[in-house]
Design a protein around this motif. Structure first.
Motif, PDB file in Angstrom:
ATOM      1  N   ALA A   1       0.830  -1.213   0.000  1.00 23.27           N
ATOM      2  CA  ALA A   1       0.000   0.000   0.000  1.00 23.27           C
ATOM      3  C   ALA A   1       0.860   1.257   0.000  1.00 23.27           C
ATOM      4  O   ALA A   1       0.583   2.214  -0.744  1.00 23.27           O
ATOM      5  CB  ALA A   1      -0.934  -0.006   1.209  1.00 23.27           C
ATOM      6  N   MET A   2       1.904   1.247   0.816  1.00 22.25           N
ATOM      7  CA  MET A   2       2.753   2.442   0.886  1.00 22.25           C
ATOM      8  C   MET A   2       3.516   2.652  -0.412  1.00 22.25           C
ATOM      9  O   MET A   2       3.720   3.799  -0.832  1.00 22.25           O
ATOM     10  CB  MET A   2       3.687   2.361   2.089  1.00 22.25           C
ATOM     11  CG  MET A   2       2.925   2.466   3.401  1.00 22.25           C
ATOM     12  SD  MET A   2       3.974   2.485   4.832  1.00 22.25           S
ATOM     13  CE  MET A   2       4.046   4.241   5.132  1.00 22.25           C
ATOM     14  N   ASN A   3       3.936   1.568  -1.052  1.00 25.16           N
ATOM     15  CA  ASN A   3       4.598   1.716  -2.351  1.00 25.16           C
ATOM     16  C   ASN A   3       3.639   2.261  -3.398  1.00 25.16           C
ATOM     17  O   ASN A   3       4.035   3.047  -4.259  1.00 25.16           O
ATOM     18  CB  ASN A   3       5.215   0.393  -2.802  1.00 25.16           C
ATOM     19  CG  ASN A   3       6.570   0.161  -2.185  1.00 25.16           C
ATOM     20  OD1 ASN A   3       7.370   1.084  -2.058  1.00 25.16           O
ATOM     21  ND2 ASN A   3       6.833  -1.062  -1.777  1.00 25.16           N
ATOM     22  N   GLY A   4       2.385   1.868  -3.332  1.00 23.89           N
ATOM     23  CA  GLY A   4       1.396   2.419  -4.258  1.00 23.89           C
ATOM     24  C   GLY A   4       1.102   3.884  -3.984  1.00 23.89           C
ATOM     25  O   GLY A   4       0.943   4.680  -4.910  1.00 23.89           O
ATOM     26  N   LEU A   5       1.038   4.233  -2.713  1.00 20.45           N
ATOM     27  CA  LEU A   5       0.720   5.614  -2.339  1.00 20.45           C
ATOM     28  C   LEU A   5       1.884   6.583  -2.531  1.00 20.45           C
ATOM     29  O   LEU A   5       1.679   7.802  -2.532  1.00 20.45           O
ATOM     30  CB  LEU A   5       0.253   5.665  -0.879  1.00 20.45           C
ATOM     31  CG  LEU A   5      -1.120   5.046  -0.605  1.00 20.45           C
ATOM     32  CD1 LEU A   5      -1.355   4.914   0.897  1.00 20.45           C
ATOM     33  CD2 LEU A   5      -2.212   5.880  -1.252  1.00 20.45           C
ATOM     34  N   ASN A   6       3.095   6.071  -2.698  1.00 19.92           N
ATOM     35  CA  ASN A   6       4.235   6.985  -2.835  1.00 19.92           C
ATOM     36  C   ASN A   6       4.544   7.348  -4.285  1.00 19.92           C
ATOM     37  O   ASN A   6       5.502   8.060  -4.546  1.00 19.92           O
ATOM     38  CB  ASN A   6       5.469   6.454  -2.113  1.00 19.92           C
ATOM     39  CG  ASN A   6       6.174   5.332  -2.839  1.00 19.92           C
ATOM     40  OD1 ASN A   6       5.838   4.977  -3.966  1.00 19.92           O
ATOM     41  ND2 ASN A   6       7.149   4.744  -2.189  1.00 19.92           N
ATOM     42  N   ARG A   7       3.730   6.923  -5.216  1.00 23.74           N
ATOM     43  CA  ARG A   7       3.975   7.242  -6.633  1.00 23.74           C
ATOM     44  C   ARG A   7       4.104   8.745  -6.904  1.00 23.74           C
ATOM     45  O   ARG A   7       4.935   9.149  -7.701  1.00 23.74           O
ATOM     46  CB  ARG A   7       2.914   6.630  -7.514  1.00 23.74           C
ATOM     47  CG  ARG A   7       2.999   5.128  -7.555  1.00 23.74           C
ATOM     48  CD  ARG A   7       2.193   4.536  -8.678  1.00 23.74           C
ATOM     49  NE  ARG A   7       2.046   3.095  -8.532  1.00 23.74           N
ATOM     50  CZ  ARG A   7       2.991   2.203  -8.773  1.00 23.74           C
ATOM     51  NH1 ARG A   7       4.162   2.620  -9.173  1.00 23.74           N
ATOM     52  NH2 ARG A   7       2.770   0.921  -8.611  1.00 23.74           N
ATOM     53  N   PRO A   8       3.296   9.603  -6.271  1.00 25.52           N
ATOM     54  CA  PRO A   8       3.473  11.042  -6.532  1.00 25.52           C
ATOM     55  C   PRO A   8       4.893  11.530  -6.218  1.00 25.52           C
ATOM     56  O   PRO A   8       5.396  12.432  -6.888  1.00 25.52           O
ATOM     57  CB  PRO A   8       2.452  11.706  -5.609  1.00 25.52           C
ATOM     58  CG  PRO A   8       1.406  10.664  -5.393  1.00 25.52           C
ATOM     59  CD  PRO A   8       2.143   9.355  -5.400  1.00 25.52           C
ATOM     60  N   TYR A   9       5.527  10.933  -5.236  1.00 27.27           N
ATOM     61  CA  TYR A   9       6.881  11.361  -4.868  1.00 27.27           C
ATOM     62  C   TYR A   9       7.905  10.913  -5.911  1.00 27.27           C
ATOM     63  O   TYR A   9       8.897  11.610  -6.150  1.00 27.27           O
ATOM     64  CB  TYR A   9       7.234  10.874  -3.461  1.00 27.27           C
ATOM     65  CG  TYR A   9       6.283  11.462  -2.445  1.00 27.27           C
ATOM     66  CD1 TYR A   9       6.383  12.788  -2.061  1.00 27.27           C
ATOM     67  CD2 TYR A   9       5.239  10.707  -1.923  1.00 27.27           C
ATOM     68  CE1 TYR A   9       5.481  13.350  -1.172  1.00 27.27           C
ATOM     69  CE2 TYR A   9       4.333  11.260  -1.027  1.00 27.27           C
ATOM     70  CZ  TYR A   9       4.462  12.584  -0.667  1.00 27.27           C
ATOM     71  OH  TYR A   9       3.571  13.148   0.207  1.00 27.27           O
ATOM     72  N   HIS A  10       7.663   9.786  -6.548  1.00 27.74           N
ATOM     73  CA  HIS A  10       8.534   9.357  -7.647  1.00 27.74           C
ATOM     74  C   HIS A  10       8.404  10.336  -8.820  1.00 27.74           C
ATOM     75  O   HIS A  10       9.401  10.665  -9.474  1.00 27.74           O
ATOM     76  CB  HIS A  10       8.190   7.938  -8.105  1.00 27.74           C
ATOM     77  CG  HIS A  10       8.498   6.899  -7.089  1.00 27.74           C
ATOM     78  ND1 HIS A  10       9.774   6.624  -6.660  1.00 27.74           N
ATOM     79  CD2 HIS A  10       7.685   6.060  -6.406  1.00 27.74           C
ATOM     80  CE1 HIS A  10       9.735   5.673  -5.747  1.00 27.74           C
ATOM     81  NE2 HIS A  10       8.481   5.312  -5.575  1.00 27.74           N
ATOM     82  N   ASN A  11       7.182  10.790  -9.076  1.00 26.66           N
ATOM     83  CA  ASN A  11       6.975  11.769 -10.151  1.00 26.66           C
ATOM     84  C   ASN A  11       7.665  13.096  -9.833  1.00 26.66           C
ATOM     85  O   ASN A  11       8.213  13.741 -10.724  1.00 26.66           O
ATOM     86  CB  ASN A  11       5.479  12.005 -10.369  1.00 26.66           C
ATOM     87  CG  ASN A  11       4.779  10.761 -10.876  1.00 26.66           C
ATOM     88  OD1 ASN A  11       5.394   9.876 -11.466  1.00 26.66           O
ATOM     89  ND2 ASN A  11       3.485  10.676 -10.628  1.00 26.66           N
ATOM     90  N   ILE A  12       7.658  13.491  -8.571  1.00 23.72           N
ATOM     91  CA  ILE A  12       8.331  14.728  -8.167  1.00 23.72           C
ATOM     92  C   ILE A  12       9.839  14.581  -8.346  1.00 23.72           C
ATOM     93  O   ILE A  12      10.507  15.485  -8.857  1.00 23.72           O
ATOM     94  CB  ILE A  12       7.971  15.110  -6.716  1.00 23.72           C
ATOM     95  CG1 ILE A  12       6.489  15.506  -6.634  1.00 23.72           C
ATOM     96  CG2 ILE A  12       8.867  16.235  -6.202  1.00 23.72           C
ATOM     97  CD1 ILE A  12       5.952  15.618  -5.224  1.00 23.72           C
ATOM     98  N   ARG A  13      10.392  13.432  -7.932  1.00 24.38           N
ATOM     99  CA  ARG A  13      11.825  13.201  -8.129  1.00 24.38           C
ATOM    100  C   ARG A  13      12.203  13.317  -9.598  1.00 24.38           C
ATOM    101  O   ARG A  13      13.209  13.934  -9.953  1.00 24.38           O
ATOM    102  CB  ARG A  13      12.219  11.811  -7.613  1.00 24.38           C
ATOM    103  CG  ARG A  13      12.491  11.779  -6.170  1.00 24.38           C
ATOM    104  CD  ARG A  13      13.100  10.422  -5.777  1.00 24.38           C
ATOM    105  NE  ARG A  13      12.776  10.212  -4.400  1.00 24.38           N
ATOM    106  CZ  ARG A  13      11.875   9.362  -3.942  1.00 24.38           C
ATOM    107  NH1 ARG A  13      11.234   8.576  -4.763  1.00 24.38           N
ATOM    108  NH2 ARG A  13      11.631   9.270  -2.666  1.00 24.38           N
ATOM    109  N   ALA A  14      11.403  12.701 -10.450  1.00 23.95           N
ATOM    110  CA  ALA A  14      11.672  12.772 -11.886  1.00 23.95           C
ATOM    111  C   ALA A  14      11.574  14.211 -12.384  1.00 23.95           C
ATOM    112  O   ALA A  14      12.381  14.647 -13.211  1.00 23.95           O
ATOM    113  CB  ALA A  14      10.700  11.880 -12.645  1.00 23.95           C
ATOM    114  N   ALA A  15      10.604  14.954 -11.861  1.00 20.09           N
ATOM    115  CA  ALA A  15      10.400  16.333 -12.310  1.00 20.09           C
ATOM    116  C   ALA A  15      11.565  17.252 -11.943  1.00 20.09           C
ATOM    117  O   ALA A  15      11.803  18.241 -12.629  1.00 20.09           O
ATOM    118  CB  ALA A  15       9.100  16.890 -11.737  1.00 20.09           C
ATOM    119  N   VAL A  16      12.280  16.944 -10.860  1.00 18.66           N
ATOM    120  CA  VAL A  16      13.427  17.780 -10.475  1.00 18.66           C
ATOM    121  C   VAL A  16      14.741  17.218 -11.006  1.00 18.66           C
ATOM    122  O   VAL A  16      15.805  17.690 -10.646  1.00 18.66           O
ATOM    123  CB  VAL A  16      13.500  18.013  -8.952  1.00 18.66           C
ATOM    124  CG1 VAL A  16      12.316  18.834  -8.480  1.00 18.66           C
ATOM    125  CG2 VAL A  16      13.648  16.720  -8.189  1.00 18.66           C
TER     126      VAL A  16
END
Length: 160
Positions: A92-107
């Motif tokens: 569940a936590m790995n699924g919920l942390n996807r927005p943070y992966h997108n932020i890492r990619a964005a920076v």
């Protein structure tokens, strides 16, 4: 010998919580940051502590499994429920942390699915602000807190 395994298990949990607390703190602080450099620093710090977090998680599993064999706990339901709660929580936590992966990619930081030596080009401020605004730390934090309370209840009281 059991006391040593218990000691190692408790220390592993403490180490896990300290290392993982960095990611939780990052999630709550991130929405207050406006500069891409600050967002990059916070997400990089969280990324760097993830290996430590998963190392402690592995130690938690190994010490817990060892204690399960030492005390023949595999015949009780509480240990199986605890393992299921842990696995469901990690998923569940790995699924919920996807927005943070997108932020890492964005920076411009390496994200899952991309080679480490090929970071994405940093995003412009407006799309980055939108990604940060969508990253809500509360759902993932609530999942983690509830799971921790349930796991402590199972470990201490061994109700069934």
């Amino acid at each position: 010998m059991y006391s040593w395994w218990l000691w190692a298990h408790v220390l592993s949990v403490a180490g896990f919580l300290l290392a993982h607390g960095t990611s939780a703190a990052m999630g709550f602080r991130l929405r207050q940051e406006k500069s891409a450099d600050a967002v990059r620093s916070l997400t990089r710090l969280s990324q760097l502590t993830s290996n430590v977090t998963y190392g402690f998680l592995l130690l938690i599993l190994l010490t817990g499994i060892s204690m399960g064999f030492q005390n023949n706990w595999w015949r009780f339901a509480w240990i199986w429920v605890a393992i299921a709660v842990l696995l469901v929580t990690v998923g569940a936590m790995n699924g919920l942390n996807r927005p943070y992966h997108n932020i890492r990619a964005a920076v411009g930081l390496p994200a899952r699915g991309r080679q480490r030596n090929q970071p994405a080009a940093p995003a412009t401020p407006a799309p980055l602000e939108q990604l940060v605004a969508r990253a809500d730390p509360w759902p993932i934090s609530i999942v983690g807190i509830v799971a921790l309370v349930v796991l402590i209840w199972l470990m201490v009281l061994k109700p069934f």
